[in-house]
Design a protein around this motif. Sequence first.
Motif, PDB file in Angstrom:
ATOM      1  N   GLN A  72       0.865  -1.182   0.000  1.00 33.98           N
ATOM      2  CA  GLN A  72       0.000   0.000   0.000  1.00 33.98           C
ATOM      3  C   GLN A  72       0.905   1.237   0.000  1.00 33.98           C
ATOM      4  N   GLY A  73       0.303   2.397   0.039  1.00 30.29           N
ATOM      5  CA  GLY A  73       1.114   3.619   0.151  1.00 30.29           C
ATOM      6  C   GLY A  73       1.445   4.267  -1.178  1.00 30.29           C
ATOM      7  N   GLY A  74       0.997   3.670  -2.270  1.00 30.44           N
ATOM      8  CA  GLY A  74       1.182   4.285  -3.582  1.00 30.44           C
ATOM      9  C   GLY A  74       2.614   4.260  -4.069  1.00 30.44           C
ATOM     10  N   GLY A  75       2.798   4.806  -5.257  1.00 29.77           N
ATOM     11  CA  GLY A  75       4.147   4.942  -5.809  1.00 29.77           C
ATOM     12  C   GLY A  75       4.997   5.792  -4.872  1.00 29.77           C
ATOM     13  N   THR A  76       4.365   6.752  -4.238  1.00 28.59           N
ATOM     14  CA  THR A  76       5.109   7.703  -3.403  1.00 28.59           C
ATOM     15  C   THR A  76       5.802   7.015  -2.228  1.00 28.59           C
ATOM     16  N   LEU A  77       5.144   6.068  -1.580  1.00 26.22           N
ATOM     17  CA  LEU A  77       5.803   5.391  -0.463  1.00 26.22           C
ATOM     18  C   LEU A  77       7.024   4.599  -0.962  1.00 26.22           C
ATOM     19  N   GLN A  78       6.954   4.107  -2.176  1.00 29.52           N
ATOM     20  CA  GLN A  78       8.110   3.373  -2.710  1.00 29.52           C
ATOM     21  C   GLN A  78       9.325   4.280  -2.903  1.00 29.52           C
ATOM     22  N   PHE A  79       9.090   5.582  -3.070  1.00 34.40           N
ATOM     23  CA  PHE A  79      10.238   6.512  -3.161  1.00 34.40           C
ATOM     24  C   PHE A  79      11.041   6.508  -1.863  1.00 34.40           C
ATOM     25  N   THR A  80      10.398   6.115  -0.765  1.00 36.20           N
ATOM     26  CA  THR A  80      11.074   5.967   0.521  1.00 36.20           C
ATOM     27  C   THR A  80      11.579   4.527   0.707  1.00 36.20           C
ATOM     28  N   HIS A 100       8.675  15.436 -13.093  1.00 37.40           N
ATOM     29  CA  HIS A 100       8.084  15.571 -11.759  1.00 37.40           C
ATOM     30  C   HIS A 100       8.311  14.345 -10.874  1.00 37.40           C
ATOM     31  N   TRP A 101       7.977  13.165 -11.388  1.00 39.00           N
ATOM     32  CA  TRP A 101       8.042  11.973 -10.531  1.00 39.00           C
ATOM     33  C   TRP A 101       9.468  11.550 -10.246  1.00 39.00           C
ATOM     34  N   ALA A 102      10.384  11.837 -11.152  1.00 44.33           N
ATOM     35  CA  ALA A 102      11.800  11.558 -10.889  1.00 44.33           C
ATOM     36  C   ALA A 102      12.298  12.487  -9.783  1.00 44.33           C
ATOM     37  N   ILE A 146      15.202   5.350 -12.672  1.00 43.68           N
ATOM     38  CA  ILE A 146      14.573   5.996 -13.829  1.00 43.68           C
ATOM     39  C   ILE A 146      13.051   5.900 -13.707  1.00 43.68           C
ATOM     40  N   THR A 147      12.383   6.790 -14.423  1.00 50.07           N
ATOM     41  CA  THR A 147      10.928   6.743 -14.549  1.00 50.07           C
ATOM     42  C   THR A 147      10.672   6.305 -15.988  1.00 50.07           C
ATOM     43  N   THR A 148      10.213   5.060 -16.157  1.00 48.48           N
ATOM     44  CA  THR A 148      10.119   4.546 -17.541  1.00 48.48           C
ATOM     45  C   THR A 148       9.126   5.346 -18.369  1.00 48.48           C
ATOM     46  N   ASN A 149       8.059   5.818 -17.726  1.00 44.47           N
ATOM     47  CA  ASN A 149       7.071   6.652 -18.428  1.00 44.47           C
ATOM     48  C   ASN A 149       6.741   7.851 -17.552  1.00 44.47           C
ATOM     49  N   ASN A 150       6.902   9.025 -18.111  1.00 47.97           N
ATOM     50  CA  ASN A 150       6.670  10.246 -17.353  1.00 47.97           C
ATOM     51  C   ASN A 150       5.247  10.735 -17.601  1.00 47.97           C
ATOM     52  N   THR A 151       4.415  10.402 -16.654  1.00 49.76           N
ATOM     53  CA  THR A 151       2.964  10.574 -16.725  1.00 49.76           C
ATOM     54  C   THR A 151       2.547  12.013 -17.033  1.00 49.76           C
ATOM     55  N   ILE A 152       3.268  12.954 -16.467  1.00 51.43           N
ATOM     56  CA  ILE A 152       2.895  14.365 -16.594  1.00 51.43           C
ATOM     57  C   ILE A 152       3.477  14.971 -17.870  1.00 51.43           C
ATOM     58  N   GLY A 170      13.255   0.920 -11.759  1.00 51.04           N
ATOM     59  CA  GLY A 170      12.310   1.579 -12.661  1.00 51.04           C
ATOM     60  C   GLY A 170      10.977   1.882 -12.000  1.00 51.04           C
ATOM     61  N   ASP A 171      10.597   3.154 -12.031  1.00 48.53           N
ATOM     62  CA  ASP A 171       9.224   3.530 -11.658  1.00 48.53           C
ATOM     63  C   ASP A 171       8.387   3.394 -12.926  1.00 48.53           C
ATOM     64  N   MET A 172       7.591   2.327 -12.954  1.00 47.37           N
ATOM     65  CA  MET A 172       6.833   1.978 -14.160  1.00 47.37           C
ATOM     66  C   MET A 172       5.343   2.266 -13.984  1.00 47.37           C
ATOM     67  N   SER A 173       5.026   3.151 -13.033  1.00 50.80           N
ATOM     68  CA  SER A 173       3.622   3.345 -12.631  1.00 50.80           C
ATOM     69  C   SER A 173       2.670   3.552 -13.812  1.00 50.80           C
ATOM     70  N   SER A 174       3.098   4.317 -14.814  1.00 52.42           N
ATOM     71  CA  SER A 174       2.123   4.695 -15.838  1.00 52.42           C
ATOM     72  C   SER A 174       2.298   3.978 -17.179  1.00 52.42           C
ATOM     73  N   ASN A 175       3.245   3.058 -17.284  1.00 53.02           N
ATOM     74  CA  ASN A 175       3.195   2.189 -18.479  1.00 53.02           C
ATOM     75  C   ASN A 175       3.448   0.705 -18.154  1.00 53.02           C
ATOM     76  N   ALA A 193      -1.058   0.906  -8.860  1.00 53.40           N
ATOM     77  CA  ALA A 193      -2.041   0.190  -9.678  1.00 53.40           C
ATOM     78  C   ALA A 193      -3.013   1.107 -10.416  1.00 53.40           C
ATOM     79  N   GLN A 194      -3.240   2.307  -9.897  1.00 55.46           N
ATOM     80  CA  GLN A 194      -4.390   3.096 -10.378  1.00 55.46           C
ATOM     81  C   GLN A 194      -4.204   3.740 -11.746  1.00 55.46           C
ATOM     82  N   LYS A 195      -3.059   3.499 -12.400  1.00 53.51           N
ATOM     83  CA  LYS A 195      -2.883   4.029 -13.748  1.00 53.51           C
ATOM     84  C   LYS A 195      -3.285   2.966 -14.773  1.00 53.51           C
ATOM     85  N   ASN A 196      -2.612   1.827 -14.689  1.00 50.08           N
ATOM     86  CA  ASN A 196      -2.786   0.854 -15.780  1.00 50.08           C
ATOM     87  C   ASN A 196      -3.142  -0.541 -15.281  1.00 50.08           C
TER      88      ASN A 196
HETATM   89  C1  LIG Z   1       1.178   8.509 -10.236  1.00 52.62           C
HETATM   90  C2  LIG Z   1       2.630   8.276 -10.202  1.00 52.62           C
HETATM   91  C3  LIG Z   1       3.341   8.173  -9.002  1.00 52.62           C
HETATM   92  C4  LIG Z   1       2.723   8.395  -7.637  1.00 52.62           C
HETATM   93  O1  LIG Z   1       1.723   7.542  -7.366  1.00 52.62           O
HETATM   94  P1  LIG Z   1       0.855   7.626  -6.015  1.00 52.62           P
HETATM   95  O2  LIG Z   1       0.174   6.310  -6.036  1.00 52.62           O
HETATM   96  O3  LIG Z   1      -0.068   8.795  -6.153  1.00 52.62           O
HETATM   97  O4  LIG Z   1       1.781   7.782  -4.882  1.00 52.62           O
HETATM   98  C5  LIG Z   1       4.693   7.897  -9.069  1.00 52.62           C
HETATM   99  N1  LIG Z   1       5.311   7.750 -10.249  1.00 52.62           N
HETATM  100  C6  LIG Z   1       4.661   7.851 -11.429  1.00 52.62           C
HETATM  101  C7  LIG Z   1       5.405   7.671 -12.707  1.00 52.62           C
HETATM  102  C8  LIG Z   1       3.297   8.121 -11.445  1.00 52.62           C
HETATM  103  O5  LIG Z   1       2.652   8.231 -12.617  1.00 52.62           O
END
Ligand SMILES: *Cc1c(COP(=O)(O)O)cnc(C)c1O
Length: 361
Positions: A72-80, A100-102, A146-152, A170-175, A193-196
Amino acid sequence: MTIYNFSAGPATMPDPVIAQIKQDLPSYNDSGMSVMEISHRSELFEDIIDQAEKDLRELLAIPDNYHVLFFQGGGTLQFTTIPLNLANKYHRIGLLDSGHWAERAGDEAKRVNVKVDVLNSTKADHYTKLPILKDLTQDTYDYVHITTNNTIEGTAYSTVPDTGATELVGDMSSNFLGQQYNIKDFGLIMAGAQKNLGIAGLTLVIVRDDLIGKVKNLPSMLDYQLFAQKNSMFNTPPVFAIYAAGLVLKWLKQQGGVPEMERRNRKKSSLLYDFLDASKLFTAPVQKPDRSLTNVPFVTKDADLDAKLIAEAADVGLLNIKGHRSVGGMRASLYNAMPYEGVEKLVNFLDKFEKNYWRTK
Ligand SMILES: *Cc1c(COP(=O)(O)O)cnc(C)c1O
């Protein structure tokens, strides 16, 4: 009116998955209980989490020496969590600053006393291209992030940088599951999980087994080794989010897996990029080789016109195309669950909007 939701996250889900959730809701598997009400220690849930892991391993060809962990804790908690577990030798990491996410990943690593070297940044180019890795001659980093896909910003690495003997994270949250990568190129991959992959509340971590268990006395909820030992059930996991992800994974398999998703995402994004590149009103700012398949930012360079467009789009069922506040303009997120017809409808709308603009100008 058919609604198409272009939100960057939480994002659109496949229709058959929503239908299945609706069907399962009152009584999961004839248990007389909904998934929201079942124990995480029940056989019902064990089957759900085991099957989800099995399907994910199959879809991504995850080697046996990698753990799949549900957090749990989202992508953000994984940064820690990532630096706490992995930055244990040099206490120093390399970062490719792609947006931004990097930057957020770097900030959080510093908060747990890890040194962060920005190895390259495209901030001066407003992140309209990807930072490439120059030489990484010394083995002085615990890993490179690295952030494999930069969501913003709407960029994506189609091939990952060669870090040699240094681990790649790799932060792969959005691809995640939307574009093919080789798991073995990474020491760790994480994805919210909430992206893809489903709904908010769940974050996937895929980590090679030799990288964990090296730091003693970490807080339990941040300890990869403990989560691996307990099959992600040290405490109550996000039961419903894991169930929803399981349904999405099953749907992905039926659709033809990640290669088929990548093919569709290329087709969808090309339709939009080709239109934007031919347009005299709209611009897609990202340089071509670095363009994301899942997040497409575009602008008119007139904030009032952008606002008018976003409102008119919503009126015809094209929702959430407003760009992130740091970039402005518009952004269409074209994750796996967005059908081709949604993008066609968006392009037709933009075309009409543009023709009308020139006619009445
Ligand atoms: C959305 C996102 C995050 C942060 O996700 P949260 O679940 O809101 O903490 C981190 N990295 C990437 C690339 C994202 O798109």
